[in-house]
Design a protein around this motif. Sequence first.
Motif, PDB file in Angstrom:
ATOM      1  N   MET A 174       0.584  -1.200   0.024  1.00  0.00           N
ATOM      2  CA  MET A 174      -0.225  -0.158   0.054  1.00  0.00           C
ATOM      3  C   MET A 174       1.154   1.272   0.325  1.00  0.00           C
ATOM      4  O   MET A 174       2.118   1.448   0.705  1.00  0.00           O
ATOM      5  CB  MET A 174      -0.709  -0.112   1.239  1.00  0.00           C
ATOM      6  CG  MET A 174      -2.280  -0.515   1.214  1.00  0.00           C
ATOM      7  SD  MET A 174      -2.941  -1.229   2.988  1.00  0.00           S
ATOM      8  CE  MET A 174      -4.411  -0.030   2.178  1.00  0.00           C
ATOM      9  N   VAL A 175       0.275   2.190  -0.725  1.00  0.00           N
ATOM     10  CA  VAL A 175       1.057   3.994  -0.450  1.00  0.00           C
ATOM     11  C   VAL A 175       0.209   4.250   0.357  1.00  0.00           C
ATOM     12  O   VAL A 175      -0.937   5.148   0.339  1.00  0.00           O
ATOM     13  CB  VAL A 175       0.982   4.182  -1.929  1.00  0.00           C
ATOM     14  CG1 VAL A 175       1.602   5.491  -1.621  1.00  0.00           C
ATOM     15  CG2 VAL A 175       2.145   3.374  -2.923  1.00  0.00           C
ATOM     16  N   PHE A 217       4.616  12.621   5.693  1.00  0.00           N
ATOM     17  CA  PHE A 217       5.703  11.318   5.109  1.00  0.00           C
ATOM     18  C   PHE A 217       4.566  10.500   3.803  1.00  0.00           C
ATOM     19  O   PHE A 217       3.281  10.259   3.588  1.00  0.00           O
ATOM     20  CB  PHE A 217       5.249  10.533   5.894  1.00  0.00           C
ATOM     21  CG  PHE A 217       6.514  11.074   7.189  1.00  0.00           C
ATOM     22  CD1 PHE A 217       7.676  11.296   7.182  1.00  0.00           C
ATOM     23  CD2 PHE A 217       5.723  11.497   7.673  1.00  0.00           C
ATOM     24  CE1 PHE A 217       8.484  11.944   8.476  1.00  0.00           C
ATOM     25  CE2 PHE A 217       6.355  12.281   9.037  1.00  0.00           C
ATOM     26  CZ  PHE A 217       7.775  12.066   8.968  1.00  0.00           C
ATOM     27  N   VAL A 218       5.113   9.570   2.909  1.00  0.00           N
ATOM     28  CA  VAL A 218       4.353   9.277   1.860  1.00  0.00           C
ATOM     29  C   VAL A 218       4.832   8.054   2.544  1.00  0.00           C
ATOM     30  O   VAL A 218       6.479   7.458   2.886  1.00  0.00           O
ATOM     31  CB  VAL A 218       4.775   9.206   0.696  1.00  0.00           C
ATOM     32  CG1 VAL A 218       3.878   8.074  -0.384  1.00  0.00           C
ATOM     33  CG2 VAL A 218       4.524  10.490   0.143  1.00  0.00           C
ATOM     34  N   ARG A 219       4.007   6.802   2.913  1.00  0.00           N
ATOM     35  CA  ARG A 219       4.629   5.609   3.368  1.00  0.00           C
ATOM     36  C   ARG A 219       4.293   3.998   2.431  1.00  0.00           C
ATOM     37  O   ARG A 219       3.409   4.374   1.807  1.00  0.00           O
ATOM     38  CB  ARG A 219       3.228   5.920   5.040  1.00  0.00           C
ATOM     39  CG  ARG A 219       3.561   4.097   5.184  1.00  0.00           C
ATOM     40  CD  ARG A 219       2.677   3.818   6.326  1.00  0.00           C
ATOM     41  NE  ARG A 219       3.070   2.465   7.621  1.00  0.00           N
ATOM     42  CZ  ARG A 219       2.096   2.002   8.009  1.00  0.00           C
ATOM     43  NH1 ARG A 219       0.942   2.709   7.480  1.00  0.00           N
ATOM     44  NH2 ARG A 219       2.762   1.109   8.455  1.00  0.00           N
ATOM     45  N   LEU A 220       4.955   3.646   2.756  1.00  0.00           N
ATOM     46  CA  LEU A 220       4.784   2.489   1.602  1.00  0.00           C
ATOM     47  C   LEU A 220       4.984   1.523   3.404  1.00  0.00           C
ATOM     48  O   LEU A 220       5.757   1.133   3.775  1.00  0.00           O
ATOM     49  CB  LEU A 220       5.823   2.151   0.637  1.00  0.00           C
ATOM     50  CG  LEU A 220       6.591   2.959  -0.555  1.00  0.00           C
ATOM     51  CD1 LEU A 220       7.873   2.431  -1.229  1.00  0.00           C
ATOM     52  CD2 LEU A 220       5.487   2.583  -0.978  1.00  0.00           C
ATOM     53  N   THR A 221       3.625   0.653   3.077  1.00  0.00           N
ATOM     54  CA  THR A 221       3.817  -0.560   3.934  1.00  0.00           C
ATOM     55  C   THR A 221       4.299  -1.291   4.174  1.00  0.00           C
ATOM     56  O   THR A 221       4.995  -1.710   3.181  1.00  0.00           O
ATOM     57  CB  THR A 221       2.046  -0.400   3.304  1.00  0.00           C
ATOM     58  OG1 THR A 221       1.704  -1.737   2.790  1.00  0.00           O
ATOM     59  CG2 THR A 221       1.384   0.520   4.096  1.00  0.00           C
ATOM     60  N   PHE A 228       8.559   4.919   5.429  1.00  0.00           N
ATOM     61  CA  PHE A 228       8.508   6.914   5.536  1.00  0.00           C
ATOM     62  C   PHE A 228       9.502   7.605   4.869  1.00  0.00           C
ATOM     63  O   PHE A 228      10.715   8.170   5.254  1.00  0.00           O
ATOM     64  CB  PHE A 228       7.666   7.331   7.240  1.00  0.00           C
ATOM     65  CG  PHE A 228       7.532   6.254   7.459  1.00  0.00           C
ATOM     66  CD1 PHE A 228       6.023   7.273   7.164  1.00  0.00           C
ATOM     67  CD2 PHE A 228       7.777   5.451   8.582  1.00  0.00           C
ATOM     68  CE1 PHE A 228       5.173   6.084   8.513  1.00  0.00           C
ATOM     69  CE2 PHE A 228       6.879   4.578   9.089  1.00  0.00           C
ATOM     70  CZ  PHE A 228       5.401   5.071   8.887  1.00  0.00           C
ATOM     71  N   PHE A 229       8.735   8.523   3.736  1.00  0.00           N
ATOM     72  CA  PHE A 229       9.647   9.435   3.031  1.00  0.00           C
ATOM     73  C   PHE A 229       9.020  11.140   3.684  1.00  0.00           C
ATOM     74  O   PHE A 229       7.898  10.814   2.572  1.00  0.00           O
ATOM     75  CB  PHE A 229       9.783   9.259   1.234  1.00  0.00           C
ATOM     76  CG  PHE A 229      10.034   7.767   1.230  1.00  0.00           C
ATOM     77  CD1 PHE A 229      11.775   7.435   1.349  1.00  0.00           C
ATOM     78  CD2 PHE A 229       9.161   6.730   0.865  1.00  0.00           C
ATOM     79  CE1 PHE A 229      12.177   6.167   0.853  1.00  0.00           C
ATOM     80  CE2 PHE A 229       9.338   5.235   0.368  1.00  0.00           C
ATOM     81  CZ  PHE A 229      11.215   5.441   0.205  1.00  0.00           C
ATOM     82  N   PRO A 230       9.722  12.141   4.331  1.00  0.00           N
ATOM     83  CA  PRO A 230       8.980  12.674   4.046  1.00  0.00           C
ATOM     84  C   PRO A 230       8.845  13.812   2.657  1.00  0.00           C
ATOM     85  O   PRO A 230       9.670  14.024   2.059  1.00  0.00           O
ATOM     86  CB  PRO A 230      10.175  13.365   5.061  1.00  0.00           C
ATOM     87  CG  PRO A 230      11.402  12.543   4.781  1.00  0.00           C
ATOM     88  CD  PRO A 230      11.469  11.272   4.215  1.00  0.00           C
ATOM     89  N   ILE A 231       8.187  14.561   3.084  1.00  0.00           N
ATOM     90  CA  ILE A 231       6.965  15.722   1.900  1.00  0.00           C
ATOM     91  C   ILE A 231       7.610  16.968   3.115  1.00  0.00           C
ATOM     92  O   ILE A 231       6.598  16.890   4.019  1.00  0.00           O
ATOM     93  CB  ILE A 231       6.016  15.036   1.116  1.00  0.00           C
ATOM     94  CG1 ILE A 231       4.908  14.817   1.780  1.00  0.00           C
ATOM     95  CG2 ILE A 231       6.402  13.661   0.430  1.00  0.00           C
ATOM     96  CD1 ILE A 231       3.593  14.086   1.227  1.00  0.00           C
TER      97      ILE A 231
END
Length: 152
Positions: A62-63, A74-78, A121-124
């Motif tokens: 999931m995104v 953040f954009v999270r990949l589960t 977790f990628f910060p935006i």
Amino acid sequence: MKNLFNLGLSLIVAVILTSCDSGSMADADKMKPVSEVPVTGPVTVLKTGTLTAQSSTNTKGMVQVVTNAEGKYFVRLTDEFTTKFSTGTVTVYLSTSDKLQLATSGSFQLVSIVGKAGEHFFPISGAPDAKFTHGIIWCGAAAIPFGFAPLN
């Protein structure tokens, strides 16, 4: 003749997909991705979508767009995120559709390069624009989609 054509087509697809798996890290370094960060404590899920695999990959997971108690986004990949070719230039984007349109300015936001399966977790910088309705997993080396997720 048909079998020869199918064999040739299969070889071409294999070469393209392999180019992403063994994609040059020099290419990845040029992109200057956002660094993945550890996130502790609870997060609030703002948008979520399940990945649909593309280009004969096993992309799944999931995104999500999430925020933490400090108000950072953040954009999270589960945890269950995986893709067959998760090294090299596999990248995560936010997009205005399920098809990444790199030639259309404003239709995408590069999030980061992803190099392994699992949770990330990628910060935006702030809440993403509402026009971004999809998460995209993309192979930059081969310029082909590995998966998309509608964000709801």
